[in-house]
Every structure is written in C-alpha cells, then in structure tokens.
Design a protein around this motif. Structure first.
Motif, PDB file in Angstrom:
ATOM      1  N   GLY A   1      21.313 -44.330 -65.109  1.00 11.75           N
ATOM      2  CA  GLY A   1      19.597 -44.517 -65.540  1.00 11.75           C
ATOM      3  C   GLY A   1      19.201 -45.789 -65.477  1.00 11.75           C
ATOM      4  N   THR A   2      18.819 -46.095 -66.558  1.00 11.66           N
ATOM      5  CA  THR A   2      17.932 -47.576 -66.525  1.00 11.66           C
ATOM      6  C   THR A   2      19.109 -48.647 -66.649  1.00 11.66           C
ATOM      7  OG1 THR A   2      17.917 -47.467 -68.918  1.00 11.66           O
ATOM      8  CG2 THR A   2      15.966 -46.891 -67.755  1.00 11.66           C
ATOM      9  N   GLY A   3      20.207 -48.299 -66.842  1.00 15.73           N
ATOM     10  CA  GLY A   3      21.339 -49.378 -66.569  1.00 15.73           C
ATOM     11  C   GLY A   3      21.454 -49.794 -65.175  1.00 15.73           C
ATOM     12  N   VAL A   4      20.814 -49.719 -64.347  1.00 14.38           N
ATOM     13  CA  VAL A   4      20.753 -50.215 -63.031  1.00 14.38           C
ATOM     14  C   VAL A   4      20.101 -51.450 -63.094  1.00 14.38           C
ATOM     15  CG1 VAL A   4      21.308 -48.607 -61.289  1.00 14.38           C
ATOM     16  CG2 VAL A   4      19.081 -49.017 -62.156  1.00 14.38           C
TER      17      VAL A   4
ATOM     18  N   PHE B   1      10.777 -54.483 -66.299  1.00 14.43           N
ATOM     19  CA  PHE B   1      11.716 -53.850 -67.053  1.00 14.43           C
ATOM     20  C   PHE B   1      11.673 -52.462 -66.968  1.00 14.43           C
ATOM     21  CE2 PHE B   1      10.213 -57.616 -69.581  1.00 14.43           C
ATOM     22  CZ  PHE B   1      11.490 -58.005 -69.924  1.00 14.43           C
ATOM     23  N   PHE B   2      12.855 -51.558 -67.166  1.00 12.70           N
ATOM     24  CA  PHE B   2      12.931 -50.241 -66.548  1.00 12.70           C
ATOM     25  C   PHE B   2      13.073 -49.664 -67.692  1.00 12.70           C
ATOM     26  CE2 PHE B   2      15.740 -47.160 -63.728  1.00 12.70           C
ATOM     27  CZ  PHE B   2      14.538 -46.276 -63.537  1.00 12.70           C
ATOM     28  N   PHE B   3      12.407 -48.644 -68.247  1.00 16.69           N
ATOM     29  CA  PHE B   3      12.653 -47.806 -69.335  1.00 16.69           C
ATOM     30  C   PHE B   3      13.167 -46.209 -69.246  1.00 16.69           C
ATOM     31  CE2 PHE B   3       9.745 -51.354 -69.979  1.00 16.69           C
ATOM     32  CZ  PHE B   3      10.327 -52.035 -70.972  1.00 16.69           C
ATOM     33  N   TYR B   4      13.684 -45.732 -70.361  1.00 16.04           N
ATOM     34  CA  TYR B   4      13.762 -44.509 -70.410  1.00 16.04           C
ATOM     35  C   TYR B   4      13.398 -44.199 -71.763  1.00 16.04           C
ATOM     36  CZ  TYR B   4      16.065 -40.036 -71.523  1.00 16.04           C
ATOM     37  OH  TYR B   4      16.487 -38.786 -71.865  1.00 16.04           O
ATOM     38  N   THR B   5      12.327 -43.040 -71.897  1.00 20.21           N
ATOM     39  CA  THR B   5      11.859 -42.760 -73.056  1.00 20.21           C
ATOM     40  C   THR B   5      12.716 -41.768 -73.860  1.00 20.21           C
ATOM     41  OG1 THR B   5      10.493 -41.007 -71.990  1.00 20.21           O
ATOM     42  CG2 THR B   5       9.421 -42.825 -72.629  1.00 20.21           C
ATOM     43  N   ALA B   6      13.541 -42.604 -74.773  1.00 21.70           N
ATOM     44  CA  ALA B   6      14.615 -41.752 -75.928  1.00 21.70           C
ATOM     45  C   ALA B   6      13.934 -40.638 -76.441  1.00 21.70           C
ATOM     46  CB  ALA B   6      15.139 -42.725 -76.456  1.00 21.70           C
ATOM     47  N   THR B   7      14.453 -39.723 -76.534  1.00 24.76           N
ATOM     48  CA  THR B   7      13.945 -38.500 -77.458  1.00 24.76           C
ATOM     49  C   THR B   7      13.846 -38.970 -78.891  1.00 24.76           C
ATOM     50  OG1 THR B   7      15.511 -37.317 -76.211  1.00 24.76           O
ATOM     51  CG2 THR B   7      14.425 -36.050 -78.079  1.00 24.76           C
ATOM     52  N   ASP B   8      12.765 -38.851 -79.249  1.00 30.36           N
ATOM     53  CA  ASP B   8      12.221 -39.555 -80.771  1.00 30.36           C
ATOM     54  C   ASP B   8      12.408 -40.909 -80.935  1.00 30.36           C
ATOM     55  OD1 ASP B   8      11.656 -36.827 -81.549  1.00 30.36           O
ATOM     56  OD2 ASP B   8      14.014 -36.318 -82.185  1.00 30.36           O
ATOM     57  N   GLY B   9      12.645 -41.458 -79.967  1.00 29.78           N
ATOM     58  CA  GLY B   9      12.704 -43.232 -79.964  1.00 29.78           C
ATOM     59  C   GLY B   9      11.383 -43.655 -80.071  1.00 29.78           C
ATOM     60  N   ILE B  10      11.717 -44.615 -81.276  1.00 30.62           N
ATOM     61  CA  ILE B  10      10.494 -45.130 -81.824  1.00 30.62           C
ATOM     62  C   ILE B  10       9.764 -45.960 -80.685  1.00 30.62           C
ATOM     63  CG2 ILE B  10       9.135 -46.777 -83.617  1.00 30.62           C
ATOM     64  CD1 ILE B  10      11.465 -45.767 -85.485  1.00 30.62           C
TER      65      ILE B  10
ATOM     66  N   ILE C   1       3.893 -48.563 -64.987  1.00 30.21           N
ATOM     67  CA  ILE C   1       4.203 -47.504 -63.846  1.00 30.21           C
ATOM     68  C   ILE C   1       5.131 -46.344 -64.510  1.00 30.21           C
ATOM     69  CG2 ILE C   1       5.222 -47.053 -61.495  1.00 30.21           C
ATOM     70  CD1 ILE C   1       5.470 -50.317 -61.348  1.00 30.21           C
ATOM     71  N   HIS C   2       4.641 -45.226 -64.449  1.00 31.34           N
ATOM     72  CA  HIS C   2       5.114 -44.024 -64.997  1.00 31.34           C
ATOM     73  C   HIS C   2       5.830 -43.210 -63.794  1.00 31.34           C
ATOM     74  CE1 HIS C   2       2.754 -43.893 -68.988  1.00 31.34           C
ATOM     75  NE2 HIS C   2       2.802 -44.793 -68.589  1.00 31.34           N
ATOM     76  N   TRP C   3       6.913 -43.421 -63.669  1.00 28.99           N
ATOM     77  CA  TRP C   3       7.956 -42.809 -62.379  1.00 28.99           C
ATOM     78  C   TRP C   3       7.924 -41.252 -62.838  1.00 28.99           C
ATOM     79  CZ3 TRP C   3       8.119 -46.336 -59.006  1.00 28.99           C
ATOM     80  CH2 TRP C   3       8.290 -47.668 -59.221  1.00 28.99           C
ATOM     81  N   THR C   4       8.452 -40.788 -63.900  1.00 33.11           N
ATOM     82  CA  THR C   4       8.537 -39.639 -64.155  1.00 33.11           C
ATOM     83  C   THR C   4       8.063 -39.214 -65.690  1.00 33.11           C
ATOM     84  OG1 THR C   4      10.834 -39.857 -65.165  1.00 33.11           O
ATOM     85  CG2 THR C   4      10.744 -39.565 -62.786  1.00 33.11           C
ATOM     86  N   GLU C   5       8.577 -38.008 -66.090  1.00 35.95           N
ATOM     87  CA  GLU C   5       8.522 -37.699 -67.509  1.00 35.95           C
ATOM     88  C   GLU C   5       9.002 -38.827 -68.618  1.00 35.95           C
ATOM     89  OE1 GLU C   5       9.260 -33.851 -69.374  1.00 35.95           O
ATOM     90  OE2 GLU C   5       7.676 -33.077 -67.805  1.00 35.95           O
ATOM     91  N   ASN C   6      10.145 -39.055 -68.108  1.00 35.14           N
ATOM     92  CA  ASN C   6      10.676 -40.017 -68.950  1.00 35.14           C
ATOM     93  C   ASN C   6      11.419 -41.567 -68.371  1.00 35.14           C
ATOM     94  OD1 ASN C   6      12.725 -37.577 -68.379  1.00 35.14           O
ATOM     95  ND2 ASN C   6      12.313 -37.310 -70.480  1.00 35.14           N
TER      96      ASN C   6
END
Ligand SMILES: Cc1cc2nc3c(=O)[nH]c(=O)nc-3n(C[C@H](O)[C@H](O)[C@H](O)COP(=O)(O)OP(=O)(O)OC[C@H]3O[C@@H](n4cnc5c(N)ncnc54)[C@H](O)[C@@H]3O)c2cc1C
Length: 247
Positions: free
Chosen positions: A115-118, A65-74, A13-18
């Motif tokens: 953020g995803t820490g919830v 699982f709930f994720f943040y797309t980290a800048t340049d994160g592999i 599920i893509h919630w937002t850009e990140n």
C-alpha cells in the motif's frame, strides 16, 4: 520536543476511495530519504498527530505524502478532506532509521512495500545514492486492486532512467491482472514465485531487503527470510533485512 510548523496544502489528489496524496508547502528541516515526519490537525480542541513517510525526496518541493484512509481513522479521514490553501501542522524535524545510511554494502537492494508503504522507497529511489551504491534494485508494490497501483509514472521514469538496473513487480491480491502476482509477498518468497517473476535470486551474500508497510507482511516475510539465513539488520550487528512497520 520537535517544533510544529504550519504548512499549506497545495494539492490533494484523490486516487481512489481510500487512497490520496497531499502536496504541502512547509519550511521543514532537511531530511534523509526514507525518513518520516509527523502531520497533525487540531480536531475537537486536540492536536491529533501521526507519523508519515516522505514520498518526496530531500530538496524536492512541495513535500509529498501518500495516504490510506483507515477505517474509522481519525487523522487520515480528516486529512483527506483538506482543500487547497488549508493549513496542516508538520513537524519541522524528521525521524527514522529506514534510510540507506543504515543499510550495509550489498550488490542488490530489494524494496518490498504494501500500500502506502512504497512512499519511502520512492523518496530513496529518486536520489542518486542507491544508484551509486547498488548494481540492481528491485521494487515490489503489493496492493489490493489494480487501481491501488499508483505512482506508475515514477516507476516508468525509473525504468527509463536506470534501464537494466531496475526491476518492478506488482502484487494485486483481489484481482487477476496480467504481469502482476496474485498473492502475498511472504508466501511468494517462500515458494520462489517472487524470484521467478523478477528473474533474480535473493542471496545472503549479495541481497539486502527493505520491508515497509503492513506489519503482518513485514513479520511473515522476516520469518521466511530467516529460514533462508537472512538476518535482521541492526546497528551493532549488520544484517540483510531493514524494516519499517506502519502500525
Ligand atoms: C513510521 C511510520 C510512517 C508512516 N507513514 C505512512 C504513510 O506514508 N502513509 C500512510 O497512509 N500511513 C502511514 N503511517 C500510518 C499513519 O501514521 C497512521 O497510522 C494512519 O494514517 C492512520 O491514522 P488514523 O488516525 O486515520 O487512524 P488510526 O486510528 O491511527 O489507525 C487505524 C488503523 O488503520 C490501519 N492503518 C494505519 N495506517 C495504515 C496504512 N497506511 N494503510 C493501511 N492501513 C493502515 C491500522 O490497522 C490502524 O490500527 C505511518 C506509520 C508509521 C509508524
């Protein structure tokens, strides 16, 4: 070394850009709410693995699982592109001490996440244990924009189910949104704004605080809480503050 098992993506599920969430089918061992496992993908011939907290509760399937797309994160930038049916490695055994077994008795539980820490908080809140142990639970979720406030349907269902015993407070740092606090968690603990908004007072004789996510929020909140005589919770010396840093 804990074993990797192959899971299958059943939803992305893509919630937002990140922000995105993955639902995964995988035959993992039982875990305790609040724990994390590791997810991995084989990228360029190497297995790239990172820890991720379960948002789903023990026994709940699929795993979530709930994720943040980290800048340049592999890894996060590879996970976001997974499609239904794609394989993903999951560690069979979970880890971590950010669990209620480690939290001493107290009257109320404050759960403060950025953020995803919830994620681990939702895993815990959707089990019976916190509601048996604590009279009141306060969940605080700090995000940048209103659209980052995901899983509001879970918040609503908890409000409904535990009416009068559950409070939720959102922080939105980059927008002014009615009902939310525009600021950082540590500052609003220091100036009393958080307690004023929630309508409850943090007290060393009755409150336990769990902090998860951004290590700056965790560190600064611990400092402010220490100045009010709260102490870190350790196995040998039980205290009031239990933490999980995401990086
Ligand atoms: C116990 C534990 C549980 C974790 N659970 C989650 C989880 O449920 N969801 C999740 O998205 N991440 C979680 N993380 C972070 C996760 O393990 C990875 O660090 C993250 O996905 C970035 O990996 P990457 O390979 O894309 O980038 P990396 O190159 O490993 O990281 C790049 C940078 O991104 C930033 N960053 C890392 N994670 C986050 C984040 N969650 N939000 C904002 N910025 C971040 C940091 O500045 C980090 O240095 C957890 C970490 C730990 C230690």
């Amino acid at each position: 070394m804990a074993k990797w098992i192959q899971g299958t993506v059943v939803d992305n599920i893509h919630w937002t850009e990140n922000l995105f969430s993955l639902k995964i089918d995988a035959d993992v061992d039982n875990f305790t709410a609040g724990q994390f496992t590791s997810l991995a993908l084989d990228i360029g011939g190497k297995r790239i693995a990172r820890p991720y907290s379960y948002l789903s509760s023990p026994g709940q399937r699929p795993l979530e699982f709930f994720f943040y797309t980290a800048t340049d994160g592999i890894l996060s930038n590879a996970l976001v592109n997974l499609e239904l049916g794609d394989p993903v490695w999951v560690k069979q055994k979970s880890n971590g001490f950010f669990v209620l077994n480690e939290v001493p008795e107290s009257e109320e539980l404050w759960m403060l996440g950025t953020g995803t820490g919830v994620a681990p908080f939702f895993s815990i809140l959707n089990t019976d244990e916190p509601w048996i142990r604590f009279k009141h639970i306060i969940l605080v979720h700090a995000v940048r924009t209103k659209s980052d406030l995901r899983y509001q349907e879970l918040v609503d269902s908890l409000r409904h189910k535990y009416s009068g015993r559950f409070s939720f407070q959102a922080f939105v740092s980059r927008e002014t949104v009615p009902g939310t606090i525009r600021g950082r968690i540590p500052i609003t603990i220091e100036d009393g704004q958080l307690e004023e908004h929630v309508g409850r007072r943090l007290h060393i004789n009755k409150s336990h605080i769990m902090l998860c996510g951004n290590p700056d929020m965790v560190k600064d909140s611990v400092e402010v809480l220490k100045s009010r005589d709260f102490i870190k919770n350790r196995r040998r010396t039980p205290g009031h503050i239990t933490i999980e840093n995401y990086w």
